[in-house]
Design a protein around this motif. Structure first.
Motif, mmCIF file in Angstrom:
data_model
loop_
_atom_site.group_PDB
_atom_site.id
_atom_site.type_symbol
_atom_site.label_atom_id
_atom_site.label_comp_id
_atom_site.label_asym_id
_atom_site.label_seq_id
_atom_site.Cartn_x
_atom_site.Cartn_y
_atom_site.Cartn_z
ATOM 1 N N GLY A 55 -42.581 -27.464 24.809
ATOM 2 C CA GLY A 55 -41.425 -26.953 23.826
ATOM 3 C C GLY A 55 -40.327 -28.238 23.863
ATOM 4 O O GLY A 55 -40.706 -29.242 24.809
ATOM 5 N N ALA A 56 -39.688 -28.440 23.028
ATOM 6 C CA ALA A 56 -38.726 -29.259 23.261
ATOM 7 C C ALA A 56 -37.124 -29.767 24.398
ATOM 8 O O ALA A 56 -37.144 -30.426 24.193
ATOM 9 C CB ALA A 56 -37.277 -28.518 21.652
ATOM 10 N N CYS A 57 -37.907 -28.857 25.504
ATOM 11 C CA CYS A 57 -37.075 -28.937 26.919
ATOM 12 C C CYS A 57 -37.664 -29.665 27.930
ATOM 13 O O CYS A 57 -37.427 -30.364 28.614
ATOM 14 C CB CYS A 57 -37.146 -27.292 27.423
ATOM 15 N N GLY A 58 -38.984 -29.979 27.107
ATOM 16 C CA GLY A 58 -40.115 -31.028 27.410
ATOM 17 C C GLY A 58 -40.665 -30.670 28.935
ATOM 18 O O GLY A 58 -41.457 -31.465 29.292
ATOM 19 N N GLN A 59 -41.649 -29.355 28.305
ATOM 20 C CA GLN A 59 -41.841 -28.999 29.684
ATOM 21 C C GLN A 59 -43.394 -28.112 29.092
ATOM 22 O O GLN A 59 -43.044 -27.661 28.235
ATOM 23 C CB GLN A 59 -40.818 -28.220 30.541
ATOM 24 N N ASP A 60 -43.498 -27.516 29.447
ATOM 25 C CA ASP A 60 -45.299 -27.301 29.238
ATOM 26 C C ASP A 60 -44.887 -25.965 29.569
ATOM 27 O O ASP A 60 -44.799 -25.016 30.713
ATOM 28 C CB ASP A 60 -46.746 -27.502 29.556
ATOM 29 N N SER A 61 -45.119 -24.436 28.489
ATOM 30 C CA SER A 61 -45.212 -23.374 28.833
ATOM 31 C C SER A 61 -46.683 -22.829 28.081
ATOM 32 O O SER A 61 -47.250 -23.003 27.964
ATOM 33 C CB SER A 61 -44.331 -22.498 28.158
ATOM 34 N N PHE B 293 -42.570 -16.072 30.103
ATOM 35 C CA PHE B 293 -41.531 -14.869 28.949
ATOM 36 C C PHE B 293 -40.359 -15.856 29.133
ATOM 37 O O PHE B 293 -39.504 -16.445 29.902
ATOM 38 C CB PHE B 293 -40.664 -13.623 29.766
ATOM 39 N N ILE B 294 -41.134 -16.932 28.107
ATOM 40 C CA ILE B 294 -39.865 -17.779 27.632
ATOM 41 C C ILE B 294 -39.342 -17.559 26.392
ATOM 42 O O ILE B 294 -40.390 -16.543 25.546
ATOM 43 C CB ILE B 294 -40.581 -18.965 27.154
ATOM 44 N N VAL B 295 -38.591 -18.265 25.421
ATOM 45 C CA VAL B 295 -38.330 -18.217 24.408
ATOM 46 C C VAL B 295 -37.599 -19.644 23.783
ATOM 47 O O VAL B 295 -37.743 -20.482 24.657
ATOM 48 C CB VAL B 295 -36.840 -17.080 24.074
ATOM 49 N N ALA B 296 -37.762 -19.397 22.461
ATOM 50 C CA ALA B 296 -37.169 -20.985 21.341
ATOM 51 C C ALA B 296 -36.254 -20.861 21.408
ATOM 52 O O ALA B 296 -35.908 -18.895 20.285
ATOM 53 C CB ALA B 296 -38.327 -21.683 20.660
ATOM 54 N N LEU B 297 -34.715 -20.906 21.108
ATOM 55 C CA LEU B 297 -33.689 -20.537 20.939
ATOM 56 C C LEU B 297 -33.442 -21.791 19.222
ATOM 57 O O LEU B 297 -33.470 -22.661 19.308
ATOM 58 C CB LEU B 297 -32.938 -21.088 21.641
ATOM 59 N N ASN B 298 -32.389 -20.602 18.375
ATOM 60 C CA ASN B 298 -32.156 -21.251 16.957
ATOM 61 C C ASN B 298 -31.393 -22.497 17.432
ATOM 62 O O ASN B 298 -30.808 -22.922 17.942
ATOM 63 C CB ASN B 298 -31.115 -20.184 15.885
ATOM 64 N N GLY C 215 -28.219 -26.744 20.337
ATOM 65 C CA GLY C 215 -27.858 -27.440 20.579
ATOM 66 C C GLY C 215 -28.197 -29.195 20.870
ATOM 67 O O GLY C 215 -29.273 -29.301 20.468
ATOM 68 N N ALA C 216 -27.474 -30.445 20.328
ATOM 69 C CA ALA C 216 -28.461 -31.287 20.201
ATOM 70 C C ALA C 216 -28.518 -32.677 21.653
ATOM 71 O O ALA C 216 -27.937 -31.736 22.914
ATOM 72 C CB ALA C 216 -27.364 -32.601 19.614
ATOM 73 N N GLY D 44 -31.619 -30.064 25.242
ATOM 74 C CA GLY D 44 -31.064 -29.344 24.637
ATOM 75 C C GLY D 44 -30.084 -28.593 25.828
ATOM 76 O O GLY D 44 -30.724 -28.297 27.281
ATOM 77 N N PRO D 45 -28.571 -29.098 25.670
ATOM 78 C CA PRO D 45 -27.310 -28.023 26.611
ATOM 79 C C PRO D 45 -28.368 -26.424 27.117
ATOM 80 O O PRO D 45 -27.494 -26.256 28.390
ATOM 81 C CB PRO D 45 -26.417 -28.193 25.985
#
Length: 146
Positions: free
Chosen positions: A61-67, A72-77, A82-83, A87-88
């Motif tokens: 994911g964009a947070c840098g970790q594999d899932s 139970f994970i989500v991708a936030l709009n 955030g940048a 991301g924050p």
């Protein structure tokens, strides 16, 4: 005539002296009132209602970790994600409400096609609420206080 001139002079000078004193007291009082509140002020939960929920194939994911799809994970709009990297909002916990059920999930990715407030779920999270055939759900969610 002399009384009128004295009255005129006093009525002109008096408001200036009283106003200056009053203004000074007000500034001191304002400083006292305007001090920052303590950090223990109650935090009100902000709920995002009628939010669009979809699902996707998770991975790196964009947070840098594999899932995994079982997480139970989500991708936030993008607007709320955030940048920066990560991301924050990465790794923050949220609670989701749909159809009388609630679940907690972790933000691990960003959703490029989601509208503001929208989330993309891992398949196991989506299946917790409804079958994949439903495709799109509309529910509520909020950030958990941490």
């Amino acid at each position: 005539m002399l009384v009128f001139l004295i009255f005129l002079l006093v009525s002109t000078i008096l408001p200036l002296t009283v106003g200056a004193t009053h203004g000074h007291n007000q500034r001191g009082r304002h400083q006292e009132l305007a001090q920052r509140a303590q950090g223990d002020v109650g935090i009100h939960k902000r709920t995002f209602n009628n939010s669009r929920f979809t699902f996707y194939d998770v991975g790196l994911g964009a947070c840098g970790q594999d899932s995994s799809p079982d997480d139970f994970i989500v991708a936030l709009n993008v607007a709320q994600y955030g940048a920066g990297y990560p991301g924050p909002q990465c790794f923050k916990s949220i609670t989701i409400l749909y159809g009388g059920k609630t679940a907690q999930a972790t933000i691990m990715d960003k959703c490029m096609g989601c509208p503001y407030g929208g989330l993309d779920f891992s398949t196991s999270l989506f299946n917790y609420f409804a079958p994949e055939d439903d495709g799109v759900l509309y529910g509520s969610w909020w950030f958990n206080i941490q």
